[in-house]
Design an enzyme around this catalytic site. Structure first.
Site, PDB file in Angstrom:
ATOM      1  N   HIS A  29      47.500  38.202  37.281  1.00  0.00           N
ATOM      2  CA  HIS A  29      46.291  38.860  37.811  1.00  0.00           C
ATOM      3  C   HIS A  29      46.710  39.964  38.779  1.00  0.00           C
ATOM      4  O   HIS A  29      47.706  39.818  39.495  1.00  0.00           O
ATOM      5  CB  HIS A  29      45.461  37.793  38.523  1.00  0.00           C
ATOM      6  CG  HIS A  29      44.067  38.216  38.884  1.00  0.00           C
ATOM      7  ND1 HIS A  29      43.794  39.152  39.856  1.00  0.00           N
ATOM      8  CD2 HIS A  29      42.856  37.817  38.404  1.00  0.00           C
ATOM      9  CE1 HIS A  29      42.472  39.309  39.965  1.00  0.00           C
ATOM     10  NE2 HIS A  29      41.888  38.505  39.089  1.00  0.00           N
TER      11      HIS A  29
ATOM     12  N   GLU B  22      24.618  31.688  32.311  1.00  0.00           N
ATOM     13  CA  GLU B  22      25.570  30.660  32.768  1.00  0.00           C
ATOM     14  C   GLU B  22      25.108  30.053  34.104  1.00  0.00           C
ATOM     15  O   GLU B  22      25.841  30.000  35.096  1.00  0.00           O
ATOM     16  CB  GLU B  22      27.000  31.203  32.892  1.00  0.00           C
ATOM     17  CG  GLU B  22      28.073  30.148  32.861  1.00  0.00           C
ATOM     18  CD  GLU B  22      29.456  30.711  33.168  1.00  0.00           C
ATOM     19  OE1 GLU B  22      29.705  31.125  34.304  1.00  0.00           O
ATOM     20  OE2 GLU B  22      30.289  30.751  32.238  1.00  0.00           O
TER      21      GLU B  22
ATOM     22  N   HIS C 206      44.464  32.619  39.834  1.00  0.00           N
ATOM     23  CA  HIS C 206      43.973  33.668  40.734  1.00  0.00           C
ATOM     24  C   HIS C 206      43.015  33.198  41.808  1.00  0.00           C
ATOM     25  O   HIS C 206      42.475  33.992  42.572  1.00  0.00           O
ATOM     26  CB  HIS C 206      43.277  34.757  39.917  1.00  0.00           C
ATOM     27  CG  HIS C 206      41.979  34.296  39.317  1.00  0.00           C
ATOM     28  ND1 HIS C 206      40.792  34.343  39.996  1.00  0.00           N
ATOM     29  CD2 HIS C 206      41.693  33.752  38.119  1.00  0.00           C
ATOM     30  CE1 HIS C 206      39.825  33.860  39.234  1.00  0.00           C
ATOM     31  NE2 HIS C 206      40.350  33.491  38.092  1.00  0.00           N
TER      32      HIS C 206
ATOM     33  N   ASP D 125      29.142  33.727  38.639  1.00  0.00           N
ATOM     34  CA  ASP D 125      29.220  33.329  40.052  1.00  0.00           C
ATOM     35  C   ASP D 125      30.028  34.287  40.914  1.00  0.00           C
ATOM     36  O   ASP D 125      30.533  33.917  41.960  1.00  0.00           O
ATOM     37  CB  ASP D 125      29.874  31.937  40.120  1.00  0.00           C
ATOM     38  CG  ASP D 125      31.237  31.902  39.423  1.00  0.00           C
ATOM     39  OD1 ASP D 125      31.785  32.983  39.135  1.00  0.00           O
ATOM     40  OD2 ASP D 125      31.745  30.798  39.179  1.00  0.00           O
TER      41      ASP D 125
ATOM     42  N   ARG E 253      40.914  32.222  44.963  1.00  0.00           N
ATOM     43  CA  ARG E 253      41.016  32.525  46.394  1.00  0.00           C
ATOM     44  C   ARG E 253      41.382  31.307  47.238  1.00  0.00           C
ATOM     45  O   ARG E 253      42.154  31.396  48.183  1.00  0.00           O
ATOM     46  CB  ARG E 253      39.665  33.042  46.901  1.00  0.00           C
ATOM     47  CG  ARG E 253      39.548  34.534  46.943  1.00  0.00           C
ATOM     48  CD  ARG E 253      38.176  34.927  47.480  1.00  0.00           C
ATOM     49  NE  ARG E 253      38.133  36.330  47.879  1.00  0.00           N
ATOM     50  CZ  ARG E 253      38.063  37.348  47.044  1.00  0.00           C
ATOM     51  NH1 ARG E 253      38.057  37.140  45.748  1.00  0.00           N
ATOM     52  NH2 ARG E 253      38.027  38.590  47.491  1.00  0.00           N
TER      53      ARG E 253
ATOM     54  N   GLU F  67      32.670  31.023  44.804  1.00  0.00           N
ATOM     55  CA  GLU F  67      31.857  30.980  43.578  1.00  0.00           C
ATOM     56  C   GLU F  67      30.755  29.912  43.630  1.00  0.00           C
ATOM     57  O   GLU F  67      29.654  30.139  43.137  1.00  0.00           O
ATOM     58  CB  GLU F  67      32.752  30.773  42.353  1.00  0.00           C
ATOM     59  CG  GLU F  67      33.641  31.973  42.008  1.00  0.00           C
ATOM     60  CD  GLU F  67      34.908  32.063  42.844  1.00  0.00           C
ATOM     61  OE1 GLU F  67      35.167  31.151  43.669  1.00  0.00           O
ATOM     62  OE2 GLU F  67      35.652  33.053  42.689  1.00  0.00           O
TER      63      GLU F  67
HETATM   64  C1  UD1 Z   1      37.030  37.903  41.164  1.00  0.00           C
HETATM   65  C2  UD1 Z   1      35.872  36.928  41.423  1.00  0.00           C
HETATM   66  C3  UD1 Z   1      36.208  35.570  40.863  1.00  0.00           C
HETATM   67  C4  UD1 Z   1      36.619  35.644  39.408  1.00  0.00           C
HETATM   68  C5  UD1 Z   1      37.741  36.658  39.249  1.00  0.00           C
HETATM   69  C6  UD1 Z   1      38.079  36.839  37.792  1.00  0.00           C
HETATM   70  C7  UD1 Z   1      34.568  37.144  43.503  1.00  0.00           C
HETATM   71  C8  UD1 Z   1      34.516  36.879  44.946  1.00  0.00           C
HETATM   72  N1  UD1 Z   1      35.692  36.781  42.865  1.00  0.00           N
HETATM   73  O1  UD1 Z   1      38.139  37.440  41.928  1.00  0.00           O
HETATM   74  O2  UD1 Z   1      35.061  34.724  40.976  1.00  0.00           O
HETATM   75  O3  UD1 Z   1      37.040  34.379  38.987  1.00  0.00           O
HETATM   76  O4  UD1 Z   1      37.327  37.919  39.786  1.00  0.00           O
HETATM   77  O5  UD1 Z   1      39.324  37.425  37.620  1.00  0.00           O
HETATM   78  O6  UD1 Z   1      33.650  37.698  42.953  1.00  0.00           O
HETATM   79  N2  UD1 Z   1      42.571  44.207  41.191  1.00  0.00           N
HETATM   80  C9  UD1 Z   1      43.068  45.357  40.615  1.00  0.00           C
HETATM   81  N3  UD1 Z   1      42.599  45.724  39.384  1.00  0.00           N
HETATM   82  C10 UD1 Z   1      41.695  44.985  38.695  1.00  0.00           C
HETATM   83  C11 UD1 Z   1      41.223  43.809  39.261  1.00  0.00           C
HETATM   84  C12 UD1 Z   1      41.656  43.428  40.516  1.00  0.00           C
HETATM   85  O7  UD1 Z   1      43.894  46.041  41.193  1.00  0.00           O
HETATM   86  O8  UD1 Z   1      41.325  45.382  37.584  1.00  0.00           O
HETATM   87  C13 UD1 Z   1      43.062  43.807  42.526  1.00  0.00           C
HETATM   88  C14 UD1 Z   1      42.511  44.725  43.641  1.00  0.00           C
HETATM   89  O9  UD1 Z   1      43.507  44.898  44.624  1.00  0.00           O
HETATM   90  C15 UD1 Z   1      41.359  43.886  44.217  1.00  0.00           C
HETATM   91  C16 UD1 Z   1      41.925  42.503  44.086  1.00  0.00           C
HETATM   92  O10 UD1 Z   1      42.619  42.489  42.836  1.00  0.00           O
HETATM   93  O11 UD1 Z   1      41.049  44.249  45.545  1.00  0.00           O
HETATM   94  C17 UD1 Z   1      40.937  41.374  44.164  1.00  0.00           C
HETATM   95  O12 UD1 Z   1      39.857  41.533  43.259  1.00  0.00           O
HETATM   96  P1  UD1 Z   1      38.482  40.710  43.551  1.00  0.00           P
HETATM   97  O13 UD1 Z   1      37.514  41.016  42.469  1.00  0.00           O
HETATM   98  O14 UD1 Z   1      38.067  40.914  44.946  1.00  0.00           O
HETATM   99  O15 UD1 Z   1      38.941  39.190  43.462  1.00  0.00           O
HETATM  100  P2  UD1 Z   1      39.411  38.340  42.231  1.00  0.00           P
HETATM  101  O16 UD1 Z   1      40.424  37.367  42.743  1.00  0.00           O
HETATM  102  O17 UD1 Z   1      39.764  39.201  41.106  1.00  0.00           O
HETATM  103  N1  UDP Z   2      41.824  36.691  29.951  1.00  0.00           N
HETATM  104  C1  UDP Z   2      42.246  37.884  29.361  1.00  0.00           C
HETATM  105  N2  UDP Z   2      43.506  38.347  29.650  1.00  0.00           N
HETATM  106  C2  UDP Z   2      44.347  37.697  30.476  1.00  0.00           C
HETATM  107  C3  UDP Z   2      43.901  36.492  31.093  1.00  0.00           C
HETATM  108  C4  UDP Z   2      42.633  36.029  30.814  1.00  0.00           C
HETATM  109  O1  UDP Z   2      41.511  38.491  28.583  1.00  0.00           O
HETATM  110  O2  UDP Z   2      45.476  38.160  30.695  1.00  0.00           O
HETATM  111  C5  UDP Z   2      40.454  36.220  29.686  1.00  0.00           C
HETATM  112  C6  UDP Z   2      40.320  34.759  29.311  1.00  0.00           C
HETATM  113  O3  UDP Z   2      40.415  34.565  27.915  1.00  0.00           O
HETATM  114  C7  UDP Z   2      38.925  34.407  29.844  1.00  0.00           C
HETATM  115  C8  UDP Z   2      38.767  35.318  31.051  1.00  0.00           C
HETATM  116  O4  UDP Z   2      39.733  36.341  30.910  1.00  0.00           O
HETATM  117  O5  UDP Z   2      37.907  34.741  28.916  1.00  0.00           O
HETATM  118  C9  UDP Z   2      38.980  34.538  32.315  1.00  0.00           C
HETATM  119  O6  UDP Z   2      39.087  35.400  33.384  1.00  0.00           O
HETATM  120  P1  UDP Z   2      39.607  34.915  34.798  1.00  0.00           P
HETATM  121  O7  UDP Z   2      40.508  33.745  34.636  1.00  0.00           O
HETATM  122  O8  UDP Z   2      40.152  36.130  35.473  1.00  0.00           O
HETATM  123  O9  UDP Z   2      38.265  34.542  35.566  1.00  0.00           O
HETATM  124  P2  UDP Z   2      37.420  33.186  35.689  1.00  0.00           P
HETATM  125  O10 UDP Z   2      37.019  32.765  34.328  1.00  0.00           O
HETATM  126  O11 UDP Z   2      38.257  32.188  36.418  1.00  0.00           O
HETATM  127  O12 UDP Z   2      36.250  33.604  36.536  1.00  0.00           O
END
Ligand code: UD1
Ligand code: UDP
Length: 402
Positions: A255, A117, A222, A95, A224, A131
């Protein structure tokens, strides 16, 4: 048949990895992996663990990216690649904005879409945001729907997706989890991870669990929709738990989103029994899940993993699109209200029979063979549709009122 897989974030990578591996081992299927890199470092961690080298990397992530950035960069990045590769099907997972943009790009290119999924719903488009909306939109664009549970399947049926285009596969997260746990059991790597936590994070809790009534609480967060007040509440709750129980260790792999790092480090930094650590590789994270007393999270994937490890999960959200864990009794929704989070955590510390009930290992999400089933559908039904030149599956238009 060329199967083009697109993913961009940590959870998508974890859940697509078993599919990538299963396609690799299938005769007649040619898998191509394209990452948007909506996540950079957190994606790289997963690619390393599952030994996946993408053929394409759109490298879109920027600090502070918003939904428009992710959507437009993914869409325009995919346009030429899809034109060049001309796959028979594009697979997306879950999602995220990457998954939505990739399914839209495939639709624009008149390529079939398979949704891994599929069918999870809260029916509140602002929770989780964005999502819930993404999942509905992908559902409209998808031709083949891989539903992890019966409930997800029945959601799709209710929405007018015809039965022949939905498959009950289980969730690929269970495949990924079993794979990693199997590897840990075989190599006896528990001691290695204990050393890792001691040396890198000065965290001896996993090996001391239970000795002095101490408890290890694993936290992630994490979402939003919780940014701002929700996150402040979550942090204040964790602070209160840590202050009232000094023998509790709270471990929080934070995160990398700046909206998360900010309040977490400001409110919780410097607390002696709160360990704010970097996002963990999947293997040590799974190890920590297996050693903790309970999990506090707003994650989707962790709600699916922890029940099968037999850990109680308190979900810091108002709604969940994964009610199966709640019904099974291992997951409880506690929202983002500080008092409620504290109260429910203390109940699990102090009420042994409640803890016992919530820590029974159950697995409503599958048997670890979801990727295998998805590959079977690709090899049989999708290939057959291509051979027969069948029009791609459409919705039952009568149910859409058109
Ligand atoms: C995204 C997904 C969310 C998912 C989550 C898993 C969308 C809108 N959101 O949210 O559904 O649950 O990932 O974790 O698709 N960043 C880093 N390095 C990384 C990852 C993130 O620096 O490896 C920072 C960056 O500043 C980035 C910010 O996190 O701009 C937000 O990342 P983004 O993918 O937009 O949102 P998530 O909250 O991670
Ligand atoms: N996870 C990981 N390292 C971490 C935290 C989570 O590998 O430090 C794994 C966790 O086991 C799960 C996935 O990341 O499989 C979940 O990711 P996240 O919570 O970022 O996203 P969501 O599932 O909410 O979309």
């Amino acid at each position: 048949m060329k199967v083009f897989m697109v993913f961009g974030t940590r959870p998508e990578a974890i859940k697509m990895a078993p599919v990538v591996r299963a396609i690799d081992g299938a005769d007649g299927l040619d898998g191509v992996v394209c990452v948007t890199a909506q996540h950079r470092e957190m994606l790289a961690q997963v690619l390393k663990v599952f030994d996946i080298t993408p053929q394409y990397d759109l490298d879109i992530m920027t600090e502070g990216q918003d939904l428009f950035d992710i959507t437009t960069k993914s869409l325009s990045g995919l346009r030429n690649i899809l034109g060049m590769e001309e796959p028979e099907i594009v697979l997306v997972q879950g999602d995220t904005t990457t998954a939505f943009a990739a399914s839209l790009a495939a639709y624009y290119s008149k390529i079939a879409v398979g949704h891994v999924e599929a069918g999870l719903r809260t029916y509140d488009k602002l929770s989780p945001f964005p999502e819930e909306g993404m999942r509905h939109l992908i559902g409209v664009l998808a031709d083949y729907h891989f539903a992890p549970t019966k409930r997800a399947m029945s959601n799709l049926l209710k929405e007018g997706v015809s039965k022949e285009n939905i498959w009950l596969t289980g969730n690929t997260v269970v495949d990924a989890l079993f794979h990693v746990r199997g590897r840990q059991d075989a190599s006896g790597s528990g001691a290695e991870w204990e050393r890792y936590f001691e040396e890198k994070w000065n965290l001896s809790c996993p090996s001391r669990f239970g000795d002095d009534g101490g408890r290890l609480v694993l936290v992630t967060g994490h979402r939003r929709e919780s940014f701002g007040e929700g996150f402040e509440n979550i942090c204040m709750a964790l602070k209160e738990i840590a202050e009232r129980r000094r023998n509790v260790s709270i471990v929080y792999p934070v995160h990398l989103n700046p909206n998360v790092q900010g309040p977490v480090r400001r409110i919780l930094g410097g607390q002696p029994n709160i360990y704010l650590i970097d996002p963990l590789d999947y293997e040590p994270f799974v190890y920590l899940m297996s050693r903790c007393y309970l999990v506090l999270t707003d994650s989707g994937g962790i709600q699916e993993e922890a029940p099968s490890i037999g850990k109680p999960v308190l979900v810091m959200r108002q709604k969940t699109e994964r009610p199966e864990g709640v019904e099974a009794g291992t997951v409880k929704l506690v929202g983002t209200d500080k008092e409620k989070i504290v109260k429910e955590t203390f109940r699990l510390f102090d009420d042994a029979s409640l803890y016992e009930r919530m820590s029974t290992a159950v697995n409503p999400y599958g048997d670890g063979r979801a990727a295998e089933r998805i590959v079977e559908v690709l090899e049989e039904r999708v290939l057959e549709d291509l051979r027969s030149g069948a029009e791609r599956p459409a919705r039952d238009r009568t149910k859409l009122g058109v």
